[in-house]
Design an enzyme around this catalytic site. Structure first.
Site, PDB file in Angstrom:
ATOM      1  N   PRO A  29       0.637  -1.422   0.209  1.00  0.00           N
ATOM      2  CA  PRO A  29      -0.074  -0.030  -0.025  1.00  0.00           C
ATOM      3  C   PRO A  29       0.922   1.333  -0.074  1.00  0.00           C
ATOM      4  O   PRO A  29       1.862   1.302   0.757  1.00  0.00           O
ATOM      5  CB  PRO A  29      -0.610  -0.018   1.325  1.00  0.00           C
ATOM      6  CG  PRO A  29      -0.190  -1.105   2.118  1.00  0.00           C
ATOM      7  CD  PRO A  29       0.949  -1.887   1.238  1.00  0.00           C
ATOM      8  N   GLN A  83      -6.243  -1.814   2.842  1.00  0.00           N
ATOM      9  CA  GLN A  83      -5.612  -1.553   4.151  1.00  0.00           C
ATOM     10  C   GLN A  83      -6.234  -0.605   5.019  1.00  0.00           C
ATOM     11  O   GLN A  83      -6.748   0.458   4.614  1.00  0.00           O
ATOM     12  CB  GLN A  83      -4.170  -1.249   3.832  1.00  0.00           C
ATOM     13  CG  GLN A  83      -3.428  -1.280   5.338  1.00  0.00           C
ATOM     14  CD  GLN A  83      -2.006  -0.362   5.159  1.00  0.00           C
ATOM     15  OE1 GLN A  83      -1.944   0.772   4.804  1.00  0.00           O
ATOM     16  NE2 GLN A  83      -0.854  -1.425   5.368  1.00  0.00           N
ATOM     17  N   CYS A 113       3.176   2.386  10.115  1.00  0.00           N
ATOM     18  CA  CYS A 113       3.191   3.918   9.538  1.00  0.00           C
ATOM     19  C   CYS A 113       4.082   4.512  10.644  1.00  0.00           C
ATOM     20  O   CYS A 113       3.806   4.493  11.955  1.00  0.00           O
ATOM     21  CB  CYS A 113       1.837   4.181   9.475  1.00  0.00           C
ATOM     22  SG  CYS A 113       2.268   5.898   8.578  1.00  0.00           S
ATOM     23  N   LYS A 151       0.676  -5.626   8.217  1.00  0.00           N
ATOM     24  CA  LYS A 151       1.700  -5.137   7.817  1.00  0.00           C
ATOM     25  C   LYS A 151       2.512  -4.421   8.731  1.00  0.00           C
ATOM     26  O   LYS A 151       1.992  -3.498   9.532  1.00  0.00           O
ATOM     27  CB  LYS A 151       1.601  -4.169   6.529  1.00  0.00           C
ATOM     28  CG  LYS A 151       2.738  -3.594   5.937  1.00  0.00           C
ATOM     29  CD  LYS A 151       2.629  -2.745   4.529  1.00  0.00           C
ATOM     30  CE  LYS A 151       3.658  -2.463   3.959  1.00  0.00           C
ATOM     31  NZ  LYS A 151       3.908  -1.039   4.565  1.00  0.00           N
ATOM     32  N   ASN A 212       9.627  -6.873   2.995  1.00  0.00           N
ATOM     33  CA  ASN A 212       9.334  -5.796   2.236  1.00  0.00           C
ATOM     34  C   ASN A 212      10.569  -4.676   2.672  1.00  0.00           C
ATOM     35  O   ASN A 212      11.061  -4.882   3.798  1.00  0.00           O
ATOM     36  CB  ASN A 212       8.120  -4.974   2.833  1.00  0.00           C
ATOM     37  CG  ASN A 212       8.019  -3.343   2.177  1.00  0.00           C
ATOM     38  OD1 ASN A 212       7.753  -2.700   3.118  1.00  0.00           O
ATOM     39  ND2 ASN A 212       8.059  -2.958   1.113  1.00  0.00           N
ATOM     40  N   ARG A 237       8.252   1.353  -3.269  1.00  0.00           N
ATOM     41  CA  ARG A 237       8.682   2.443  -4.245  1.00  0.00           C
ATOM     42  C   ARG A 237       8.766   2.213  -5.475  1.00  0.00           C
ATOM     43  O   ARG A 237       8.709   2.459  -6.659  1.00  0.00           O
ATOM     44  CB  ARG A 237       9.515   3.387  -3.628  1.00  0.00           C
ATOM     45  CG  ARG A 237       8.937   4.349  -2.435  1.00  0.00           C
ATOM     46  CD  ARG A 237      10.055   4.980  -1.598  1.00  0.00           C
ATOM     47  NE  ARG A 237      10.811   3.921  -0.815  1.00  0.00           N
ATOM     48  CZ  ARG A 237      11.517   3.997   0.098  1.00  0.00           C
ATOM     49  NH1 ARG A 237      11.944   5.564   0.480  1.00  0.00           N
ATOM     50  NH2 ARG A 237      12.290   3.370   1.023  1.00  0.00           N
TER      51      ARG A 237
HETATM   52  C1  LIG Z   1       4.760   7.818  -0.489  1.00  0.00           C
HETATM   53  C2  LIG Z   1       4.620   6.531   0.453  1.00  0.00           C
HETATM   54  C3  LIG Z   1       3.416   6.175   0.880  1.00  0.00           C
HETATM   55  C4  LIG Z   1       3.066   5.077   1.856  1.00  0.00           C
HETATM   56  N1  LIG Z   1       1.904   4.662   2.201  1.00  0.00           N
HETATM   57  C5  LIG Z   1       1.996   3.531   3.067  1.00  0.00           C
HETATM   58  C6  LIG Z   1       0.461   3.253   3.553  1.00  0.00           C
HETATM   59  O1  LIG Z   1      -0.397   3.915   2.957  1.00  0.00           O
HETATM   60  N2  LIG Z   1       0.401   1.895   3.964  1.00  0.00           N
HETATM   61  C7  LIG Z   1       1.633   1.216   4.374  1.00  0.00           C
HETATM   62  O2  LIG Z   1       1.417   0.265   5.189  1.00  0.00           O
HETATM   63  N3  LIG Z   1       2.616   1.913   4.006  1.00  0.00           N
HETATM   64  C8  LIG Z   1       2.888   2.821   3.310  1.00  0.00           C
HETATM   65  N4  LIG Z   1       4.258   3.277   2.928  1.00  0.00           N
HETATM   66  C9  LIG Z   1       5.362   2.150   3.191  1.00  0.00           C
HETATM   67  C10 LIG Z   1       5.476   1.250   1.939  1.00  0.00           C
HETATM   68  O3  LIG Z   1       4.376   0.461   1.682  1.00  0.00           O
HETATM   69  C11 LIG Z   1       6.883   0.260   2.296  1.00  0.00           C
HETATM   70  O4  LIG Z   1       6.497  -0.417   3.281  1.00  0.00           O
HETATM   71  C12 LIG Z   1       8.146   1.145   2.402  1.00  0.00           C
HETATM   72  O5  LIG Z   1       8.049   2.332   1.301  1.00  0.00           O
HETATM   73  C13 LIG Z   1       9.278   0.375   2.424  1.00  0.00           C
HETATM   74  O6  LIG Z   1       9.447  -0.293   1.184  1.00  0.00           O
HETATM   75  P1  LIG Z   1      10.463   0.124  -0.158  1.00  0.00           P
HETATM   76  O7  LIG Z   1      11.583   0.529   0.645  1.00  0.00           O
HETATM   77  O8  LIG Z   1      10.610  -0.662  -0.805  1.00  0.00           O
HETATM   78  O9  LIG Z   1       9.660   1.465  -0.573  1.00  0.00           O
HETATM   79  C14 LIG Z   1       4.348   4.405   2.154  1.00  0.00           C
HETATM   80  C15 LIG Z   1       5.408   4.542   1.736  1.00  0.00           C
HETATM   81  C16 LIG Z   1       5.861   5.867   0.864  1.00  0.00           C
HETATM   82  C17 LIG Z   1       7.148   6.233   0.465  1.00  0.00           C
END
Ligand SMILES: Cc1cc2nc3c(=O)[nH]c(=O)nc-3n(C[C@H](O)[C@H](O)[C@H](O)COP(=O)(O)O)c2cc1C
Length: 320
Positions: A29, A83, A113, A151, A212, A237
């Site tokens: 998400p 979520q 979060c 998560k 993740n 991302r």
């Molecule tokens: C812009 C942005 C918005 C995100 N929104 C959510 C969200 O709504 N719910 C959630 O569980 N994690 C959220 N995350 C976290 C991501 O799901 C993920 O756990 C985090 O970016 C780590 O993964 P990555 O290093 O591959 O990006 C968000 C991250 C970013 C950068």
């Protein structure tokens, strides 16, 4: 555990709570990005599941326009995963029973979060510090009869890593799946994930565990699987920056390019949302698509100036 020491293969099907997921490569998400058109796109490219951005359980009771946009889905989306964010078990219980989420197959609970206001409200990663309350939230969601996933992060900081106890609690409370962001709350979104702790989470439960964090290439995806022994991965991302990675990792045939994909995103988004929303979403997505493309600084600025969809389509031809 029966899977201990075994490296699962990327792209394999996986069963979660009785549901068959087409692959073990999932889309996380992401607030502002994982709207319905985006989820359709990655599902088509091979993602086993894709989640809505976090939706506040408190906001759900107002069922306003913003909430309706977040919850928009239709029959084109095969597996529907929402979520939820909140801190009070009763609020979750009400949310999962009030009918608005009936169309969803999977309820994912945000326990990761790191944003200060969210943590102050006792939501997101704050739940890592109140395991009994987190358990009640999972139990409340399970009473919906739906598949429930969690998560989470590893803990609030490196001195307070709780992931093993937390993972056991999730399984014991009825969660069908766990996605572990391999960072602590104070790491926010930076730094190498702590692979060993994801492995520990995997090793102490029998439900599927998805890893993740920090997967920004095909190589990193394989490294994550090898280092953690996880059942699958969850891209975040990098899934936005380069959606064709889903077909690469899952072996799905696809001739799509970033250009063809974003044009289709505009079409689908126009069917579901107002023009303002479409413009804002497509501009953000385009900016991610161009993140590492050299010589696109001017194009990014031009895209942000576009005031209409036709103008935006024209400006996006840089992606051709
Ligand atoms: C812009 C942005 C918005 C995100 N929104 C959510 C969200 O709504 N719910 C959630 O569980 N994690 C959220 N995350 C976290 C991501 O799901 C993920 O756990 C985090 O970016 C780590 O993964 P990555 O290093 O591959 O990006 C968000 C991250 C970013 C950068």
């Amino acid at each position: 555990m029966e899977n201990k020491g075994k490296t699962n293969k990327l792209g394999e099907e996986i069963i979660v709570g009785g549901l068959r997921l087409g692959s073990n490569v999932l889309m996380a998400p992401l607030a502002g990005y994982t709207c319905f058109p985006f989820r359709l796109m990655v599902e088509k490219l091979g993602a086993g599941a894709a989640f809505t951005e976090m939706v506040s359980v408190n906001g759900l009771k107002y069922n306003d326009r913003a909430t309706k946009k977040l919850l928009y889905t239709d029959d084109r989306e095969k597996l529907k995963c929402v979520q939820l964010l909140g801190g009070i078990p009763m609020a979750f219980e009400r949310a999962v029973k009030d009918g608005l989420l009936d169309g969803f197959d999977v309820i994912d609970i945000n326990m990761g979060c790191p944003v200060p206001n969210v943590v102050k409200a006792g939501e997101g990663s704050a739940l890592l510090t109140d395991i009994p309350r987190a358990a009640k939230i999972i139990e409340a969601c399970k009473r919906s009869g739906k598949v429930v996933s969690v998560k989470c992060r590893l803990g609030m900081n490196r001195h307070n890593i709780v992931i093993e106890e937390f993972a056991r609690m999730c399984e014991g409370s009825g969660a069908d799946m766990l996605s572990v962001h391999g960072r602590t709350r104070d790491m926010m979104y930076d730094g190498e994930p702590l692979y060993d702790y994801i492995r520990k989470a995997k090793d102490c439960v029998s439900i599927p565990v998805f890893a993740n964090g920090g997967i920004y290439s095909k190589e990193k995806a394989h490294e994550m699987m090898e280092k953690t022994g996880a059942d699958g991965i969850m891209l975040a991302r990098y899934g936005i920056e380069n959606p064709p990675i889903f077909s690469e990792l899952t072996g799905r045939e696809s001739n799509e390019t970033k250009y063809s994909l974003i044009m289709e995103q505009i079409d689908i988004a126009q069917e579901c949302y107002d023009e303002l929303f479409v413009l804002s979403y497509i501009k953000k997505l385009a900016s991610y698509f161009m993140k590492k493309l050299p010589g696109t600084k001017q194009a990014k600025q031009d895209i942000y100036k576009c005031g209409s969809i036709p103008e935006l389509r024209k400006a996006l031809s840089v992606l051709e």
